[in-house]
Scaffold this motif. Structure first.
Motif, PDB file in Angstrom:
ATOM      1  N   MET A  70      38.802   1.981  29.982  1.00 46.42           N
ATOM      2  CA  MET A  70      38.982   3.414  30.258  1.00 46.42           C
ATOM      3  C   MET A  70      39.693   4.250  29.405  1.00 46.42           C
ATOM      4  SD  MET A  70      37.969   4.055  34.230  1.00 46.42           S
ATOM      5  CE  MET A  70      38.012   5.734  33.928  1.00 46.42           C
ATOM      6  N   HIS A  71      40.693   3.571  28.722  1.00 49.54           N
ATOM      7  CA  HIS A  71      41.565   4.216  28.052  1.00 49.54           C
ATOM      8  C   HIS A  71      42.306   3.228  27.029  1.00 49.54           C
ATOM      9  CE1 HIS A  71      44.724   7.112  26.890  1.00 49.54           C
ATOM     10  NE2 HIS A  71      45.799   6.215  27.246  1.00 49.54           N
ATOM     11  N   ILE A  72      42.226   3.459  25.647  1.00 43.00           N
ATOM     12  CA  ILE A  72      42.818   2.750  24.614  1.00 43.00           C
ATOM     13  C   ILE A  72      43.037   3.640  23.324  1.00 43.00           C
ATOM     14  CG2 ILE A  72      40.620   1.844  23.949  1.00 43.00           C
ATOM     15  CD1 ILE A  72      42.288  -0.803  23.456  1.00 43.00           C
ATOM     16  N   HIS A  73      43.894   3.147  22.632  1.00 47.41           N
ATOM     17  CA  HIS A  73      44.195   4.042  21.251  1.00 47.41           C
ATOM     18  C   HIS A  73      44.108   3.050  20.249  1.00 47.41           C
ATOM     19  CE1 HIS A  73      46.928   7.005  23.167  1.00 47.41           C
ATOM     20  NE2 HIS A  73      46.937   6.348  24.180  1.00 47.41           N
ATOM     21  N   PHE A  74      42.880   3.117  19.600  1.00 49.21           N
ATOM     22  CA  PHE A  74      42.756   2.395  18.308  1.00 49.21           C
ATOM     23  C   PHE A  74      43.864   2.208  17.278  1.00 49.21           C
ATOM     24  CE2 PHE A  74      40.535   5.054  15.192  1.00 49.21           C
ATOM     25  CZ  PHE A  74      40.424   4.221  14.260  1.00 49.21           C
ATOM     26  N   SER A 225      42.605  12.705  27.880  1.00 53.98           N
ATOM     27  CA  SER A 225      43.844  13.048  27.802  1.00 53.98           C
ATOM     28  C   SER A 225      44.888  12.131  28.647  1.00 53.98           C
ATOM     29  CB  SER A 225      44.402  14.423  28.166  1.00 53.98           C
ATOM     30  OG  SER A 225      45.404  15.012  27.851  1.00 53.98           O
ATOM     31  N   HIS A 226      46.273  12.379  28.673  1.00 51.97           N
ATOM     32  CA  HIS A 226      47.342  11.824  29.750  1.00 51.97           C
ATOM     33  C   HIS A 226      47.777  12.584  30.702  1.00 51.97           C
ATOM     34  CE1 HIS A 226      47.284   9.442  25.619  1.00 51.97           C
ATOM     35  NE2 HIS A 226      47.442   8.435  26.355  1.00 51.97           N
ATOM     36  N   VAL A 227      48.399  12.229  31.859  1.00 53.52           N
ATOM     37  CA  VAL A 227      49.016  12.883  32.731  1.00 53.52           C
ATOM     38  C   VAL A 227      49.979  12.007  33.518  1.00 53.52           C
ATOM     39  CG1 VAL A 227      47.194  13.012  34.786  1.00 53.52           C
ATOM     40  CG2 VAL A 227      48.557  14.996  34.319  1.00 53.52           C
ATOM     41  N   ALA A 264      44.729   9.321  31.776  1.00 53.05           N
ATOM     42  CA  ALA A 264      45.313   8.144  31.907  1.00 53.05           C
ATOM     43  C   ALA A 264      46.615   8.301  32.558  1.00 53.05           C
ATOM     44  CB  ALA A 264      45.763   7.621  30.271  1.00 53.05           C
ATOM     45  N   HIS A 265      46.866   7.346  33.378  1.00 53.92           N
ATOM     46  CA  HIS A 265      48.175   7.113  34.134  1.00 53.92           C
ATOM     47  C   HIS A 265      48.098   7.751  35.604  1.00 53.92           C
ATOM     48  CE1 HIS A 265      49.258   5.078  30.585  1.00 53.92           C
ATOM     49  NE2 HIS A 265      49.200   6.213  29.960  1.00 53.92           N
ATOM     50  N   CYS A 266      48.264   9.009  35.785  1.00 51.04           N
ATOM     51  CA  CYS A 266      48.250   9.467  37.201  1.00 51.04           C
ATOM     52  C   CYS A 266      49.112   9.157  38.192  1.00 51.04           C
ATOM     53  CB  CYS A 266      46.739   9.391  37.659  1.00 51.04           C
ATOM     54  SG  CYS A 266      45.516  10.402  36.600  1.00 51.04           S
ATOM     55  N   SER A 315      43.443  -0.757  29.067  1.00 50.02           N
ATOM     56  CA  SER A 315      44.447  -1.353  28.402  1.00 50.02           C
ATOM     57  C   SER A 315      45.716  -0.424  28.041  1.00 50.02           C
ATOM     58  CB  SER A 315      44.074  -2.284  27.337  1.00 50.02           C
ATOM     59  OG  SER A 315      43.518  -1.357  26.475  1.00 50.02           O
ATOM     60  N   ASP A 316      45.381   0.708  27.734  1.00 52.00           N
ATOM     61  CA  ASP A 316      46.347   1.457  26.934  1.00 52.00           C
ATOM     62  C   ASP A 316      47.063   0.901  25.951  1.00 52.00           C
ATOM     63  OD1 ASP A 316      47.587   4.011  26.387  1.00 52.00           O
ATOM     64  OD2 ASP A 316      49.303   3.532  27.902  1.00 52.00           O
ATOM     65  N   VAL A 317      46.427  -0.123  25.036  1.00 50.03           N
ATOM     66  CA  VAL A 317      46.833  -0.597  23.848  1.00 50.03           C
ATOM     67  C   VAL A 317      47.076   0.802  23.071  1.00 50.03           C
ATOM     68  CG1 VAL A 317      46.453  -1.662  21.728  1.00 50.03           C
ATOM     69  CG2 VAL A 317      46.067  -2.711  23.919  1.00 50.03           C
TER      70      VAL A 317
HETATM   71 ZN    ZN Z   1      47.363   6.315  26.237  1.00 50.74          ZN
END
Ligand code: ZN
Ligand code: GUN
Length: 428
Positions: A70-74, A225-227, A264-266, A315-317
């Motif tokens: 659900m959330h990753i940075h290539f 986004s991130h929070v 992401a995160h919360c 993963s949030d890689v």
């Molecule tokens: Zn992230």
């Protein structure tokens, strides 16, 4: 048509695991060439209904839905494992310098190729992905995803302040670029666009407002986004937006919370934040390897359950330390232990698995499309070899029932378990 015979793991639409020791998965292409599940279940029941269909046998293997990240940075593929005191120094010292290089098309294309190879090696068939602020990074991402027939979502990062030269964009142009990319890529086959403000501290009010306007104009795009990841970040956001009740509420003020919005995160939330997530159908991308690595904190699974907040795994890689869904599920289990208020297990193995497949699809607004291997859904799946290592072979042979089997795979598994990743839209 094609049928696959193996041990078969599926999920009901409400997240109950369905397991056949001897199962059959029957798939057929639709008009667009996307293979969909036509029938699935116990071999003895399903096979007689499809007597003419060729069967491929995978003895001893387990077929299961492809994993959803659900959330990753290539563009952060190369900064996995970069040590830092916490989120903000990690961004400044590693992330922004690495992302600066994505102004070069050749670099973006080379990393995109490696990134998708790595996702597929790990059994991930769909990922909601950050690109960088450079439109060319989005071109590289979608071009490669399309070439492979993958169902993928991504978008250009919006960051017009508090960002160094090389990644900072310009307010008006960033919104023009975003809309052009939506028109070019959104709903092209299995691709989807995600409107991607990096996080509130790196966007001006005007950029966030423009992002919200695009999210209203294109209501089936994603917002990404991130929070509330890190305490210093939360403090900074509160200083920059003193009139918002909470950091999360900054986003709702700009029209950035709705179905298909994913944050992401919360982590550093109160129940009013969780209630707002629930009421707006906004989803949390839970990224436990990242949160443990960067020392960000512990996602509150009990709070998410109590307020019925949509969530799934990520993963949030490169903040996260692994592309492997098995590593993410195991880290989520550890984190669930931390926040436990009642005795007993942390999260059940089948529920960990659901949050990385059908549950993640639901949180992304893709229920009935991917993640369950129910009839009518797209046939993205993995073939797992439970005998991939001596210890896995020994331990899975001893498993008494489905939960023990899944737990053995989660605790001991990694990319070696993934024998094959089958994409629903095979390319010539
Ligand atoms: Zn992230
Ligand atoms: N917050 C803003 N940008 C980022 C990022 O790239 N990674 C993580 N983990 N958090 C962020």
């Amino acid at each position: 048509m094609q049928a696959y015979r193996a041990r078969l793991l599926r999920f009901s639409p409400d997240g109950q695991p369905l397991f056949d020791e001897d199962g059959l998965l029957v798939v057929a292409p639709d008009a667009a060439g996307v293979h969909k599940v036509v029938d699935a279940g116990p071999y003895r029941e399903v096979a007689p209904r499809h007597a003419q269909v060729p069967v491929r046998d995978f003895p001893g293997r387990i077929i299961a839905p492809g994993f959803i990240d659900m959330h990753i940075h290539f563009p952060q593929t190369d900064i996995i494992g970069a040590p830092a005191e916490g989120l903000l120094p990690w961004l400044e010292n590693y992330t922004f310098p690495a992302e600066t290089r994505f102004s070069e098309a050749a670099h973006a294309a080379e990393v995109a190729t490696f990134f998708f190879d790595e996702l597929q090696r790990n059994g991930v068939t769909t990922a909601l992905t950050f690109c960088t602020s450079h439109p060319g990074s989005v071109e590289a991402f979608f071009t490669e995803a399309q070439r492979r027939g993958l169902r993928m979502m991504g978008g250009k990062v919006l960051q017009d302040r508090h960002s160094p030269d090389g990644v900072r964009d310009e307010t008006e142009q960033s919104l023009i670029d975003t809309e052009a990319l939506i028109r070019k890529w959104h709903n092209q086959g299995r691709l989807g666009y995600a409107i991607t403000p990096r996080f509130a501290p790196t966007s001006t009010d005007a950029q966030l407002r423009g992002a919200g306007e695009l999210a209203a104009k294109y209501p089936d795009t994603w917002i990404h986004s991130h929070v509330a990841e890190n305490k210093d970040e939360v403090r900074w956001a509160r200083e920059l937006f003193p009139h918002a009740r909470s950091y999360l509420e900054v986003y709702t003020g700009f029209g950035l919370m709705r179905e298909r919005a994913v944050y992401a995160h919360c982590i550093h939330f109160d129940d009013a934040d969780r209630q707002l997530m629930h009421d707006t159908k906004t989803a949390a991308a839970v990224s436990p390897t990242s949160n443990l690595f960067l020392g960000s904190g512990f996602f509150d699974f009990e709070g998410a359950r109590r307020l019925d907040m949509r969530h799934g795994f990520a993963s949030d890689v490169g903040g996260g330390t692994s592309f492997s869904p098995f590593h993410t599920m195991l880290a989520a289990y550890y984190v669930g232990r931390e926040g436990q208020t009642k005795p007993g297990l942390s999260l059940a193995p089948s529920q960990l698995w659901w949050r990385h497949t059908g549950g993640a699809a639901q949180a992304l607004g893709l229920q009935g499309v991917i993640g369950t291997l129910q009839a009518g859904t797209e046939a993205d799946f993995v073939v797992l070899n439970p005998g991939a290592t001596p210890l896995l072979a020994r331990k899975t042979a001893l498993a008494d029932g489905l939960e023990e089997l899944l737990f053995a795979l989660i605790v001991l598994g990694d990319d070696r378990l993934i024998e094959r990743t089958v994409v629903a839209q095979p390319q010539a």
